[in-house]
Enzyme design. Structure first.
Site, PDB file in Angstrom:
ATOM      1  N   GLN A  51      10.735  -1.830  -1.579  1.00 51.99           N
ATOM      2  CA  GLN A  51      11.020  -3.223  -1.238  1.00 51.99           C
ATOM      3  C   GLN A  51      11.239  -4.036  -2.516  1.00 51.99           C
ATOM      4  OE1 GLN A  51       9.609  -6.588  -0.582  1.00 51.99           O
ATOM      5  NE2 GLN A  51       7.398  -6.409  -0.796  1.00 51.99           N
ATOM      6  N   GLY A  72      -6.735 -15.528  11.940  1.00 58.77           N
ATOM      7  CA  GLY A  72      -6.128 -14.237  12.216  1.00 58.77           C
ATOM      8  C   GLY A  72      -4.680 -14.196  11.725  1.00 58.77           C
ATOM      9  N   GLY A  91       6.447  -8.198   5.857  1.00 57.85           N
ATOM     10  CA  GLY A  91       5.067  -8.643   6.049  1.00 57.85           C
ATOM     11  C   GLY A  91       4.068  -8.068   5.060  1.00 57.85           C
ATOM     12  N   GLU A  92       4.537  -7.561   3.915  1.00 58.78           N
ATOM     13  CA  GLU A  92       3.592  -6.967   2.960  1.00 58.78           C
ATOM     14  C   GLU A  92       2.577  -7.995   2.462  1.00 58.78           C
ATOM     15  OE1 GLU A  92       3.376  -4.614  -1.336  1.00 58.78           O
ATOM     16  OE2 GLU A  92       5.260  -4.636  -0.231  1.00 58.78           O
ATOM     17  N   ARG A  93       3.009  -9.237   2.276  1.00 59.03           N
ATOM     18  CA  ARG A  93       2.087 -10.269   1.797  1.00 59.03           C
ATOM     19  C   ARG A  93       0.950 -10.471   2.800  1.00 59.03           C
ATOM     20  NH1 ARG A  93       2.170 -15.942   2.320  1.00 59.03           N
ATOM     21  NH2 ARG A  93       1.112 -17.039   0.624  1.00 59.03           N
ATOM     22  N   ARG A 129      11.706 -17.023   2.042  1.00 60.81           N
ATOM     23  CA  ARG A 129      10.397 -17.564   1.696  1.00 60.81           C
ATOM     24  C   ARG A 129      10.275 -17.897   0.212  1.00 60.81           C
ATOM     25  NH1 ARG A 129      10.057 -14.583   6.021  1.00 60.81           N
ATOM     26  NH2 ARG A 129       8.369 -14.754   7.532  1.00 60.81           N
TER      27      ARG A 129
END
Length: 303
Positions: A51, A72, A91-93, A129
């Protein structure tokens, strides 16, 4: 500018709409995706080594992890089934922050994508982002060009950027690697970096970059420095002026003040000075309790 549909299935533009929300806080998801969402052990999920994003702000991750502890994970991770584990597409962060928060299970949606689609989606998600530093972004563009034989126009179309933006971004990869690292570390802006591209000698380019950082040169001052170098002068050939000496003296003084304020307040403090009379102070806080504590300290000074 919307991403036009391509020949990748129903088009990457549709893929982004269904896979990635416009904003991190947006909890809206397609009804079809909601049905496909399920929880898995966080240890069964791993990041994609290919990535584009390699650097993660630790302070921002800590802030997100605190939010995850309280609310959550509001948006499921998009993953690909690799038989023995799930590989993150987007969505790694959130995954890193969830690990920091000690979360055991996370929501995922499994998608089947080609390697090119994975690179494109990872790249576009991070661009949306503003998560990539300029060098990571340039590397990702180059990868789309070289690995998947796309033309610059096609890359620009995929990421909803102009061709000029993509071209200027990739030019940064011509910089000395040490200069690239200075851009990653935010020691230089992209404006400084683009000015340095005119210097072909890699070592002289690095020397100039060090001078820019040490003397806090503006982009305009950098352009003047580069012109002087191109005339055959060395980066350090200009005599140090009284103003330069004053800047160095003030830099030392304000650095010491930063450390004293950091110890007194218990958080990171940055002093950005223009001269001995003007500047601004940045004080960081990482949660509401720390903010309240800082506020109480400042209010007590009035008494």
């Amino acid at each position: 500018m919307p991403v036009k549909k391509s020949g990748l299935g129903k088009g990457l533009g549709k893929g982004l709409d269904s896979l990635i929300p416009d904003k991190v806080g947006n909890v809206e998801t397609d009804e079809e995706d909601k049905k496909d969402e399920f929880m898995v052990n966080i240890n069964k999920v791993e990041p994609n080594k290919e990535q584009p994003r390699k650097n993660f702000d630790e302070d921002a991750l800590l802030e997100l992890s605190e939010s995850i502890k309280q609310f959550g994970i509001l948006q499921p991770l998009i993953v690909q089934d690799k038989n023995t584990y799930y590989e993150i597409i987007a969505g790694e962060r959130r995954w890193r922050a969830a690990k920091m928060a000690g979360i055991k299970e996370i929501p995922i949606i499994v998608k089947s994508l080609t390697p090119q689609e994975m690179v494109e989606i990872s790249l576009i998600e991070n661009i949306q982002r503003e998560d990539l530093n300029p060098i990571e972004e340039a590397i990702a563009y180059k990868r789309l060009l070289t690995e998947f034989n796309l033309k610059q126009d096609e890359v620009a179309e995929r990421v909803a950027k102009s061709r000029t933006t993509v071209t200027n971004s990739m030019r940064l990869l011509k910089l000395n690697e040490k200069v690239q690292q200075m851009v990653i570390d935010e020691m230089l802006t992209t404006g400084h970096a683009r000015a340095l591209l005119a210097i072909e000698d890699q070592e002289i380019q690095f020397q100039a970059a060090q001078k820019i950082f040490d003397e806090k040169l503006s982009v305009r001052e950098t352009e003047k420095l580069v012109k002087n170098i191109l005339k055959g002068n060395s980066p350090n050939s200009e005599k140090t002026t009284e103003n330069d000496e004053e800047k160095k003296r003030l830099k030392t003084i304000y650095h010491e003040l930063e450390e004293k304020m950091k110890q007194a307040l218990g958080t990171k403090v940055i002093i950005n000075f223009k001269d001995k009379n003007k500047g601004k102070i940045e004080i960081e806080y990482y949660d509401s309790d720390q903010f309240d504590h800082l506020l109480e300290m400042f209010q007590s000074l009035k008494k």
